[in-house]
Design an enzyme around this catalytic site. Structure first.
Site, short mmCIF file in Angstrom:
data_model
loop_
_atom_site.label_atom_id
_atom_site.label_comp_id
_atom_site.label_asym_id
_atom_site.label_seq_id
_atom_site.Cartn_x
_atom_site.Cartn_y
_atom_site.Cartn_z
N GLU A 141 20.52 -29.62 105.78
CA GLU A 141 19.88 -28.45 106.37
C GLU A 141 20.86 -27.31 106.21
O GLU A 141 21.91 -27.33 106.81
CB GLU A 141 19.60 -28.64 107.87
N CYS A 170 19.91 -21.68 112.87
CA CYS A 170 19.51 -21.79 111.46
C CYS A 170 18.05 -21.40 111.29
O CYS A 170 17.60 -21.11 110.19
CB CYS A 170 19.73 -23.21 110.96
#
Lengths: 526, 526
Positions: A259, A298
């Protein structure tokens, strides 16, 4: 002062690498010491083997339901120690109380959800994947797919922004799958993760070897991984590339999940009047994502696409709300946004703002400097002002689509109001974790959803009737996959049962129908 | 003489890299010329862009059912030209007629199966993945996973052993998913793949740009891939590592699937009497896998585990059958096994046999040399004798578990007859594509299946009642996944719908329940 240590091979040990001091990012005062490394190269092999054998064997001896109970117990443990963990997140992470709750409750919530997933799977040690298929003209010869735990270890390398949630969302899925975990928090904010590890060890919830904890450097840990092991990383694209390209990781076909960077977009539909609930939802989501965790998510909205004729209104509404927010000591109730996590982050964010300003004008916050942070000694703390920018020319802008500034920074991009134009602009981000669309026009929502889907792991469709019912796009949910193609790393986590696949080996078994039925579809024992 | 060329950007072109001559591996006579490369570095970007835009847009405009019809038409095309393709496989591949049919019918069969998969999916352009899930306490806020075609290109780099099947099993799945393909056959046996490409172009079945074909080197093609593209490779572990570790592939999070080395095992259960059908099935499968395609199958049985007390019987039965098989010109009906594909393969196989013989004795075939190949001029052709070895000490043997000899070579490994011992021995292979177990003892089959599953993508359980009903473990079936962990590359292909996932982006969509229901679960139009 607290010492952050590793817990490996069933015992507390010093960390890997050099000793480091952790500080309060609001005051720059030391809050803990990460012990210097005494784990040498040879020891990492022992650490991996201990986890794989002791931890792995113990976990695989349990059913999914039993492992679900363990994961549920971890959830309760985190929740029972919520206040202490929140205090540590404020002290070591620069979190406001709200930020800290978001992290800690994210951890306990995801653990609880996966506990229930496991319990629902019942008294089984393998999963049946689909129906049996007849393979030739003979009705005898059939194939059945099953999924079983990999006989390796899961190495989890987590990001600094969510020391609790990041650690536990990955651990929840691996442990439920029957795979032992070696977890490594980012060093700068390791205090919360370390305290959680202490609690887990003290509570004796997990079998020995099921969860190991590395403070500081992981040394040559990755060189000890093999074809049954997996590596999951959350963090920057640069580090992701380094990890993924590691010689041993490539040579052993270690499964890797990443990720990484993501230039998440929020797209406002032109149908939403300024007084509509959908418009308010859009403004609230952008504002939350800019300032929650000081923009260090994020999933935070980095690009804000607004129909050209609505840009002035949006600027006015966001500027007003941003202006009312106090930046400063996050332990104070009147403060809405704390500092970023480290000096390095502060420098990176400021440099990123400067880079974006080469093609964008400042709408709010200038260069990100904070004249006076509330309740903090002058000149102390890693503060950055919320910064709202607007690209000068949406057609030629490139940095806004390529450079993730990991702080309280978003950029307005005017567009035509047409779905196809918005899709083309968002797609320039090269793959993202999540984007959001705000509209009450179903045709527009549909065009946006199908247009954006190839480029994202998740989409959020905000509409007026959803206001007050939904969490925003920035919240990762255990029921939905988290990850995205391209720049976002190409990974996929969570998504209820979907997240287990990374830790399981799927195997097709071909053979005689009655034998396969007896082996893989026995009558339930419940 | 035939010239093998590339078909890229909608036109025939010279190959990449240097000109090469293809030969008949039985006679060493030239059969075709691969055109020298005129595709330079700049051109590869154009090739990729043409496939991505022209091919991708055309494919994505079709429904799954329509793409299924295209794939079905490809199946019919291959089948209609079966005899010509078989002749080319014999001439350029060293295939016996049986070997050639296995390859060509594998191609048309897999295409037909995926054609049906697509037709069954119906008039839709996206797949619904699971049910909608409620995300918070509000019944309004739900999430739905869908899967849509990636907006990139699929680069397929195929192995020399199955020029037809290898090309078409990968193409079938990608095209059905809506992703255009750039396929590159191994150069040495490219004639069959090239003829298939000519047929596809002549028949005008596919939209322009949907299928491109690269003869010779791919140059810097991989440097042009991005986050929406995928790369699938079948071949050696060394090449796989090189491809997977490529800077651009890593940096762009290009999805990679690898099918590499595999030391597939066959395990004989001690319950099977020598006159049982299960025992005969075992002997037939080992024999077929040793000699079919001259052992050049990624799924061929390399390790044969036999209970110690049954080793003499198995040696006797295999030796007798191997001794009766003629090696020579594969175009002759009396020949059971042809040459390996190239001089290089012949050298590699002989070197591999020598390496295995450091820890194993020859039971049949000595060092693999063939005194006289039937129907071939003395000294010509890349022949290797079938070689059956037996490890001298099963406890200390290491090469047999680590070194795949890609020819007609298998090694006997005596074991105790206990499932746990057999599992431990097979697991030393470090991950495989397929292993097989032969027994009528359900408890033994169960222990073996669950013991071997973590280490394999597929298992074959052979039992007496299955004799005459099943294809052996060496046959890859479209209904079952193909791939395996660790040494086998960590990949997964086929498996009916499962194989589509590699080419699709799964996206979670969160929003207001009635809106999501309208967008993703519309009433069927059928």
């Amino acid at each position: 002062m607290k010492t952050v240590r590793s817990y490996v091979a069933g015992a507390w040990a010093e960390g890997g690498g050099k000793a480091q001091t952790l500080v309060n990012p609001a005051t720059e005062e030391p809050v803990a010491e990460v012990a210097g490394g005494s784990i040498d190269s040879g020891d990492w092999g022992r650490v991996v083997t201990h986890a794989r054998t002791r931890g792995g064997e113990a976990l695989r001896a349990l059913t999914f339901a039993e492992r679900g109970q363990l994961v549920k117990a971890l959830s309760k443990l985190v929740h029972a120690n919520r206040d202490e963990l929140i205090a540590l997140a404020i002290a070591n992470g620069g979190n406001t109380r709200g930020d800290a709750k978001f992290d800690i409750d994210g951890a306990s919530g995801t653990l609880a959800a996966y506990g229930e997933v496991g319990i629902a799977l019942g008294k089984t040690k393998f999963l049946v994947d689909g129906d049996a298929a007849q393979l030739t003209r003979s009705v005898r010869f059939v194939g059945q797919h099953i999924a079983v735990p990999r006989q390796g270890v899961a190495v989890h390398i987590n990001a600094f922004n969510f020391p609790a949630w990041g650690m536990m969302e990955k651990a929840a899925v691996a442990l439920l799958a029957g795979v032992p975990v070696i977890t490594k928090p980012a060093t700068s904010t390791a205090l919360v993760a370390h305290r959680m590890m202490e609690l887990v060890v003290e509570a004796k919830i997990l079998p020995e070897g099921a969860l190991s904890f590395v403070a500081g450097s992981v040394g040559d840990l990755l060189a000890h991984l093999g074809g049954q092991d997996v590596l999951a990383f959350t963090g920057s694209s640069d580090t992701a590339q380094m990890l993924r390209g590691q010689k041993d990781v490539v040579a052993q076909s270690v499964r890797v999940n990443v990720e990484a960077d993501s230039l998440n977009a929020a797209v406002l539909g032109r149908d939403l009047a300024r007084d509509s609930e959908g418009y308010s939802l859009f403004v609230a989501d952008v504002l939350r994502d800019m300032t929650q965790k000081a923009g260090q998510k994020c999933t935070a909205i980095r690009r804000v696409l607004v129909p050209a004729e609505m840009v002035d209104a949006v600027k006015e509404d966001l500027t007003e709300r941003l202006g009312a927010m106090k930046v400063g000591d996050p332990s104070r109730e009147d403060v809405g946004m704390g500092p970023v996590a480290t000096k390095k982050q502060q420098e990176d964010v400021r440099a990123g703002i400067a880079r974006l300003r080469e093609e964008a004008d400042s709408v709010f916050g200038g260069d990100g400097s904070v004249a006076e942070a509330v309740g903090v000694p002058k000149g102390k703390g890693f503060f950055v002002s919320p910064v709202l920018l607007q690209v000068r020319d949406a057609k030629t802008a490139t940095r806004v689509h390529a450079h993730e500034v990991f702080g309280p920074v978003s950029t307005l991009i005017p567009y035509s109001g047409e779905a196809k134009d918005a899709v083309a602009i968002v797609a320039r981000g090269g793959g993202g974790l999540v984007s959001s669309v705000y509209s009450d026009d179903r045709a527009f929502l549909g065009d946006m959803a199908f247009g954006l889907a190839p480029h994202h792991g998740r989409l959020f469709l905000g509409s007026s009737k959803l206001a007050g019912h939904a969490v925003g796009p920035g919240t990762v949910l255990p029921q939905l996959v988290h990850g995205g193609p391209g720049r976002a790393g190409g990974g996929e986590e969570l998504g209820s049962l979907r997240g287990l696949a990374f830790y399981l080996q799927r195997t097709a078994i071909a053979g005689d129908k009655p034998i396969l039925e007896a082996l893989f579809n026995p009558k339930s024992e419940d």
